[in-house]
Design an enzyme around this catalytic site. Sequence first.
Site, short mmCIF file in Angstrom:
data_model
loop_
_atom_site.label_atom_id
_atom_site.label_comp_id
_atom_site.label_asym_id
_atom_site.label_seq_id
_atom_site.Cartn_x
_atom_site.Cartn_y
_atom_site.Cartn_z
N PRO A 81 -36.07 -76.31 -69.94
CG PRO A 81 -34.19 -76.87 -68.64
CD PRO A 81 -34.99 -75.69 -69.13
CB SER A 111 -45.59 -77.80 -76.56
OG SER A 111 -44.84 -78.70 -77.32
CB ILE A 115 -31.21 -70.93 -76.89
CG1 ILE A 115 -32.14 -71.12 -75.67
CG2 ILE A 115 -31.36 -69.52 -77.48
CD1 ILE A 115 -33.62 -71.20 -75.99
CD GLU A 125 -41.60 -66.79 -84.47
OE1 GLU A 125 -42.02 -65.90 -83.74
OE2 GLU A 125 -41.29 -67.93 -84.08
C1 LIG Z 1 -32.48 -77.70 -82.97
C2 LIG Z 1 -33.44 -76.96 -82.14
C3 LIG Z 1 -33.43 -75.58 -82.12
C4 LIG Z 1 -34.30 -74.87 -81.30
N1 LIG Z 1 -34.21 -73.51 -81.24
C5 LIG Z 1 -34.94 -72.85 -80.32
C6 LIG Z 1 -34.76 -71.47 -80.12
O1 LIG Z 1 -33.95 -70.83 -80.80
N2 LIG Z 1 -35.47 -70.86 -79.15
C7 LIG Z 1 -36.36 -71.52 -78.38
O2 LIG Z 1 -36.95 -70.91 -77.53
N3 LIG Z 1 -36.58 -72.84 -78.55
C8 LIG Z 1 -35.88 -73.52 -79.50
N4 LIG Z 1 -36.07 -74.86 -79.66
C9 LIG Z 1 -37.02 -75.56 -78.82
C10 LIG Z 1 -38.29 -76.00 -79.56
O3 LIG Z 1 -39.06 -74.91 -79.90
C11 LIG Z 1 -39.02 -76.99 -78.67
O4 LIG Z 1 -38.24 -78.16 -78.62
C12 LIG Z 1 -40.39 -77.33 -79.17
O5 LIG Z 1 -41.24 -76.23 -79.08
C13 LIG Z 1 -41.00 -78.50 -78.39
O6 LIG Z 1 -40.92 -78.32 -77.03
P1 LIG Z 1 -40.36 -79.50 -76.09
O7 LIG Z 1 -39.09 -79.94 -76.67
O8 LIG Z 1 -40.36 -79.01 -74.71
O9 LIG Z 1 -41.33 -80.64 -76.35
P2 LIG Z 1 -42.71 -80.89 -75.37
O10 LIG Z 1 -43.47 -79.64 -75.34
O11 LIG Z 1 -42.31 -81.52 -74.13
O12 LIG Z 1 -43.47 -81.94 -76.30
C14 LIG Z 1 -43.24 -83.34 -76.22
C15 LIG Z 1 -44.20 -84.02 -77.18
O13 LIG Z 1 -45.55 -83.76 -76.74
C16 LIG Z 1 -46.29 -83.28 -77.80
N5 LIG Z 1 -47.36 -82.40 -77.34
C17 LIG Z 1 -47.22 -81.31 -76.59
N6 LIG Z 1 -48.41 -80.74 -76.40
C18 LIG Z 1 -49.33 -81.49 -77.06
C19 LIG Z 1 -50.72 -81.42 -77.25
N7 LIG Z 1 -51.46 -80.45 -76.72
N8 LIG Z 1 -51.32 -82.38 -77.98
C20 LIG Z 1 -50.60 -83.38 -78.52
N9 LIG Z 1 -49.27 -83.50 -78.39
C21 LIG Z 1 -48.63 -82.55 -77.66
C22 LIG Z 1 -45.29 -82.56 -78.65
O14 LIG Z 1 -45.76 -82.39 -79.97
C23 LIG Z 1 -44.12 -83.48 -78.57
O15 LIG Z 1 -44.29 -84.53 -79.49
C24 LIG Z 1 -35.22 -75.56 -80.51
C25 LIG Z 1 -35.26 -76.96 -80.55
C26 LIG Z 1 -34.39 -77.65 -81.35
C27 LIG Z 1 -34.43 -79.13 -81.33
#
Ligand SMILES: Cc1cc2nc3c(=O)[nH]c(=O)nc-3n(C[C@H](O)[C@H](O)[C@H](O)COP(=O)(O)OP(=O)(O)OC[C@H]3O[C@@H](n4cnc5c(N)ncnc54)[C@H](O)[C@@H]3O)c2cc1C
Lengths: 383, 383, 383, 383
Positions: free
Chosen positions: C132, C136, C161, C248
């Site tokens: 949660p 990123s 996930i 990937e």
């Molecule tokens: C349908 C779906 C399936 C998924 N499947 C999996 C899975 O199987 N396993 C798994 O582990 N995860 C999974 N994910 C999670 C996915 O990998 C994450 O949602 C994604 O990596 C982004 O993380 P966050 O949602 O925490 O966004 P955050 O990291 O909170 O990002 C929020 C915003 O900030 C931006 N941001 C972050 N850092 C920076 C930076 N340095 N500079 C500029 N902008 C930035 C991001 O681009 C984004 O726009 C899934 C997600 C979805 C929606």
Amino acid sequence: MIPLQTTRLPWMTEDIAMFRDAARRFIEGELAPHCERWRKQGFVDREVWRKVGEMGMLLPELAEEWGGAGGNLAHQLVMVEELGRTEVPVSTSVHTIAAHYILDYGTDEQKRRWLPKMARGELLAGIAMTEPDAGSDLQGIRTRAVREGDGYVINGAKTFITNGATAHLLVVVVRTSAEKGGKGLSLIVLETEGLAGFRVGRILDKIGQKGSDTAELFFDDVRVPAANLLGGAEGQAFAQLMSQLPYERMLLAVLAIAVIERALELTLDYTKARKAFGQTVFDFQNTRHKLAECATTAHVMRVFVNDCIQRLLDGRLDATAAYMAKSWCSEQQCKVLDECLQFFGGYGYMSEYPIARLWADARVQKIYGGTNEIMKELIARAL
Amino acid sequence: MIPLQTTRLPWMTEDIAMFRDAARRFIEGELAPHCERWRKQGFVDREVWRKVGEMGMLLPELAEEWGGAGGNLAHQLVMVEELGRTEVPVSTSVHTIAAHYILDYGTDEQKRRWLPKMARGELLAGIAMTEPDAGSDLQGIRTRAVREGDGYVINGAKTFITNGATAHLLVVVVRTSAEKGGKGLSLIVLETEGLAGFRVGRILDKIGQKGSDTAELFFDDVRVPAANLLGGAEGQAFAQLMSQLPYERMLLAVLAIAVIERALELTLDYTKARKAFGQTVFDFQNTRHKLAECATTAHVMRVFVNDCIQRLLDGRLDATAAYMAKSWCSEQQCKVLDECLQFFGGYGYMSEYPIARLWADARVQKIYGGTNEIMKELIARAL
Amino acid sequence: MIPLQTTRLPWMTEDIAMFRDAARRFIEGELAPHCERWRKQGFVDREVWRKVGEMGMLLPELAEEWGGAGGNLAHQLVMVEELGRTEVPVSTSVHTIAAHYILDYGTDEQKRRWLPKMARGELLAGIAMTEPDAGSDLQGIRTRAVREGDGYVINGAKTFITNGATAHLLVVVVRTSAEKGGKGLSLIVLETEGLAGFRVGRILDKIGQKGSDTAELFFDDVRVPAANLLGGAEGQAFAQLMSQLPYERMLLAVLAIAVIERALELTLDYTKARKAFGQTVFDFQNTRHKLAECATTAHVMRVFVNDCIQRLLDGRLDATAAYMAKSWCSEQQCKVLDECLQFFGGYGYMSEYPIARLWADARVQKIYGGTNEIMKELIARAL
Amino acid sequence: MIPLQTTRLPWMTEDIAMFRDAARRFIEGELAPHCERWRKQGFVDREVWRKVGEMGMLLPELAEEWGGAGGNLAHQLVMVEELGRTEVPVSTSVHTIAAHYILDYGTDEQKRRWLPKMARGELLAGIAMTEPDAGSDLQGIRTRAVREGDGYVINGAKTFITNGATAHLLVVVVRTSAEKGGKGLSLIVLETEGLAGFRVGRILDKIGQKGSDTAELFFDDVRVPAANLLGGAEGQAFAQLMSQLPYERMLLAVLAIAVIERALELTLDYTKARKAFGQTVFDFQNTRHKLAECATTAHVMRVFVNDCIQRLLDGRLDATAAYMAKSWCSEQQCKVLDECLQFFGGYGYMSEYPIARLWADARVQKIYGGTNEIMKELIARAL
Ligand SMILES: Cc1cc2nc3c(=O)[nH]c(=O)nc-3n(C[C@H](O)[C@H](O)[C@H](O)COP(=O)(O)OP(=O)(O)OC[C@H]3O[C@@H](n4cnc5c(N)ncnc54)[C@H](O)[C@@H]3O)c2cc1C
Ligand SMILES: Cc1cc2nc3c(=O)[nH]c(=O)nc-3n(C[C@H](O)[C@H](O)[C@H](O)COP(=O)(O)OP(=O)(O)OC[C@H]3O[C@@H](n4cnc5c(N)ncnc54)[C@H](O)[C@@H]3O)c2cc1C
Ligand SMILES: Cc1cc2nc3c(=O)[nH]c(=O)nc-3n(C[C@H](O)[C@H](O)[C@H](O)COP(=O)(O)OP(=O)(O)OC[C@H]3O[C@@H](n4cnc5c(N)ncnc54)[C@H](O)[C@@H]3O)c2cc1C
Ligand SMILES: Cc1cc2nc3c(=O)[nH]c(=O)nc-3n(C[C@H](O)[C@H](O)[C@H](O)COP(=O)(O)OP(=O)(O)OC[C@H]3O[C@@H](n4cnc5c(N)ncnc54)[C@H](O)[C@@H]3O)c2cc1C
């Protein structure tokens, strides 16, 4: 194309409309015919501004007390529009800004000394902030003014100065102390005529805005009396620069909309006349849809700019809205111009076609007056 | 984010501001809590509109004579904004349009019969133009109304009808003669309660706007008295439809700006709270610049929409400006929503997050109310 | 539309072509008919993957030694394309990645234990990184695995996930020490069947990808033997995650191109059949030009993806190119899908139309697998 | 920035790599130093092409029999790239096209007469299709060639002709009969030296491409022997023009990618050196992300262009792919150049900076060689 209406705001008076007509007639009759020559030589003949001054059109917004026509900022903005759509170099934009620095921060003595001459066009002004190594970040300014006796000795260099080669009066941002932040910077006014140690470098060759002289300036032990320090106190430059910003940005925004409207007129005329494949270029759906988009942008922008002008006159235009106006209008100007040019086919690339020149002229609007990246930085601060 | 000011136009009265406050309180208190249920069931409970009617908020713009609150179109537009930003299905948009058809073209008898009930929310209205094979091009309408005795017999089918499953009153575009052009089309008003031969088909499953019922309608020998022919004369549908267009388009434009402003609020809140790499998401320059662009679009649009509203109230909003408002605002709505969603990362894709729903909801704005392609066709005609 | 040719690269063998045909037949015959049901229930029936396994299509790239079909990564990518264009949830993408973690970093024991069952579809795998509060930025991972005796005790939560509710095997990123940087993170493999303390939370309701189960996972004192630590040494997670990244990202890029090509087919078919104003929708120049642009994007992307696949097989696909493939292909996918949807008019917004679903499905591609903002961060490092 | 790898295709031989090195050395050493002078005078000195010819670099693709170096089209495309990135006017593009008209459709006599001289640079060629009133739509060509005795008498005018003022040999599209469609058009080859009735009009002042002479041509009773009719039969022009189109378009596409790569290099260098607000301009996230996008476009385009070249050499480049290459690459070139320029701040607008010139040069790529609108028309036909 019949221009779409907008709500009539208080600033849009009968007087303003008449001023616009007069300005257009004057510009088309007296200035426009020389534009090509000015583009070739790279600057507008100094004398021209006297003529404009005589018409009361150079600083129409100044009170009569200061040699102006007793109008308001809308009069000046109308001038910018009318110059812009006729492709006369809008050298007046920095001129009016310089005038407002003097008006707002100058001592009475300074106002009396410079404003009337500026209004009459005897003195054409420029503003010299940018240096080879300091543009967006004015903290990097190195041109120094060192106090010596009852004056200052200035050393350094400026670049990209509009009216740099033709201005007789320059508002120069100088470092008066090593203090950090804006504290160390001051505005000093120079009368360049025969000023020892002052030298105009090259008139820079630009990809557009050919008739406007953008120049390098050099200061080698230039001596000015302390009376030339704007407002009489050091370290005020930042505050002085800041408070004119909304107005400055509006000067660029109105130019954008004026040029867009002109470009649309030109393009509609051209595409409705030009034939290919047995129909007019306008009749192709792609042309119609793209021009519909451009016309939409133009209309939205006109409404927006009208609103900003009202708020500027009311003294209620917040800086953020002005940053938005500058960045959004210039961004859209470049987009619309690019679309329009395309419809001229090969002719769109020929400098003799206004659309080609307007396209190249537009590009700098995203850069000067604070780059659009800087605008976004500033807008974000208000979010 | 402190909303930027705009010039205060005549329509922005104290009364309107109070109405907005009341509307917001009512909507947030009485309607918003049910939204999720409505989204699940695919429609808003009919009774809700009675409540809204009781508040005088369903057709606030109608004269008291017709059961309204004696306000003007701005009151209705304010309602659309407030519903939209709270994600309450804006079923009222077609309701008010239907009301204005009746108000402007109906006989006195018709007005007396329907308007007060519509204002009270006893009758919820819909407008049925589109058919499976005729959307943009209404000339293709095939639903026929054949004169028989003192009534009409209607056969055919409609689709994509907002409020289709819940409306008690439908303004239906029917073909009353085979004449070409708009001449053959008429508007007939149906009261659907227990109407023999009338059948509601499926509530269509959409990618967004989940709480709004969009349905198929079938007419098998549906009989209505001639008194239900709007205005009493056949062949008027085209003219009738056309003259309400500026207003209809404004209903979509104000929705766009309301949603954009809401999305911006949500996104600013989220990005200022969410952390990654030791800072807030808002602090990344990419976030700040993109949100600065979105905020700029929002501000420009707000000014533009304000202006359109004034002109609408003044009876001076030209159709072209309304097409521009519809297409430009919806286009920008989709862009801004897409940018905003991205900043929520994975959460942006989850239906439980408002931003995700607002994003999916936005998409249809480029399609209904006349597709944006049709808008551009129409704008181009005025160029 | 006859697909444009591209240069035939070494990986495009006769065998691959035959595999694609077989895959398409199998998917269309055995899987596609169930898609609607899967979308309704929110996940693919577990048993399905056994069938796919039996066909040798689940991990075709694995050596026969490990239960695979002795193919290469191109076989897997072909599967992704064929699943994607038929709208079967591509649950296999995380499955194959999990397999490659095990293949490349697992001990012999671990490979023997899991790979054959994974290839046969007895075990469906997922990868659990995101939490949660950490997406990123994986440094923020808080799920802890504490060494106790000959095992680990895991506590924490994961979210978003893929296959979260249906997977029997999860590769979980856990914090095994408080060390900064990647040093403190390890990969632990969980068999979820009857695993005490492990709980699947909600299947999240997404705006698209309805048939794929994206779930929350909770770990309360989950105990696993040390033998489940991937590779047997702690603190390797970062390196392990990194080295699979090019592969990937390619899984997402090939999905993008497959979906774009499918969308184009659907849109060409539809617009060539749909009529308005006496002609087909395709015949409007706006339609033709926009679809020409989409087809151009598709062709360029196909060539680009082909090239990346070759380099992937050759072991020469640099990470930067993979980031570009991920971000550019997903960006373009969303753009093209948005254009295509528009040409369906109202139908484009109805979930029963594939174009509507493909549009909503596409949106997440810019988010998962590393958001496109993160991709740009990484690309910029190589500049 | 280390260029990303791409799959090595058959055309990318050791020989090609060596040729590129030699070309770059030669161009940088012998041609580049004169560019500024050429830009000032508006054309490249004729003699230059002899030097290039002597190096075997003017028509390297021709068989030795015809005076060439026995290479293939890739050699010519490499030359275009190397000239383009060094800002040497690519006058060779029309030269090689003219050569291929002669090679493919000329009689043996014609080939012997012209090709060796063209390869040696004794004759510089141009192609004259466009007329003031006929650009996209060649059906509108009015320049007439009337058969008289054993020759033709030509009357009319052409415009926008590259090498128009410096070419000694012109392939002119003329109307030889009033027949509709392409049937009435023929290609006639003129040797302009001392040709009575032939006159070069103005060298047109363009917004970019300053060193390339684009001129108006006038034909007043110009007499040429029938032996100058290309191929010896009338009415073949359309077919002749068409079959070279894929190659012609590739000449523009490779120029686009070469310029993009050059612009990126320049911009990376500049932004990594330029400082503002205590950091380099490159270090701002906005800069990094935008340049990451530009670098992605560059890499995708390079892969795409490589593929097209292979298919061109294999004789399998379909016309549609070539239209895509022309329109997509030129579109992207303008976008990338615009982004790059912005990062130079005020310097980006100064003609002395290569980025400024490359930006202005780029614009015409969307216009000549068939406008991008025409490309889309043609692509759509294949959909
Ligand atoms: C349908 C779906 C399936 C998924 N499947 C999996 C899975 O199987 N396993 C798994 O582990 N995860 C999974 N994910 C999670 C996915 O990998 C994450 O949602 C994604 O990596 C982004 O993380 P966050 O949602 O925490 O966004 P955050 O990291 O909170 O990002 C929020 C915003 O900030 C931006 N941001 C972050 N850092 C920076 C930076 N340095 N500079 C500029 N902008 C930035 C991001 O681009 C984004 O726009 C899934 C997600 C979805 C929606
Ligand atoms: C035709 C013309 C007329 C001009 N007239 C005048 C004049 O009359 N008087 C005068 O004083 N100046 C004038 N200027 C100068 C102009 O104001 C500057 O060029 C401008 O402010 C940018 O400064 P710079 O060129 O030094 O760019 P830099 O400041 O070096 O900027 C380079 C790039 O970095 C970006 N950048 C900088 N900071 C940030 C940040 N924090 N985040 C993200 N990106 C950033 C910029 O946006 C730009 O893209 C003129 C310029 C031109 C071209
Ligand atoms: C959620 C929703 C609610 C709706 N509510 C109502 C309602 O309450 N009452 C009602 O009557 N209708 C309603 N509609 C229908 C809506 O108005 C139509 O869908 C819309 O007008 C488009 O018609 P169509 O779907 O038949 O598309 P088509 O007309 O088939 O258009 C298909 C495509 O062709 C394009 N096209 C058509 N003509 C041209 C042209 N000349 N040039 C270029 N492109 C062209 C269109 O822009 C579109 O992209 C609703 C639709 C939706 C999705
Ligand atoms: C620098 C330069 C060098 C050139 N060199 C040569 C040369 O060496 N030899 C030569 O013969 N020519 C040359 N040309 C001419 C060039 O090929 C033409 O300018 C080009 O083909 C467009 O023709 P046009 O200018 O007449 O535009 P038009 O054909 O008049 O087109 C005007 C606009 O209408 C649009 N349009 C036309 N038809 C359609 C349609 N069906 N649908 C939608 N839109 C349409 C066009 O895209 C364009 O936007 C050169 C041009 C330039 C600028």
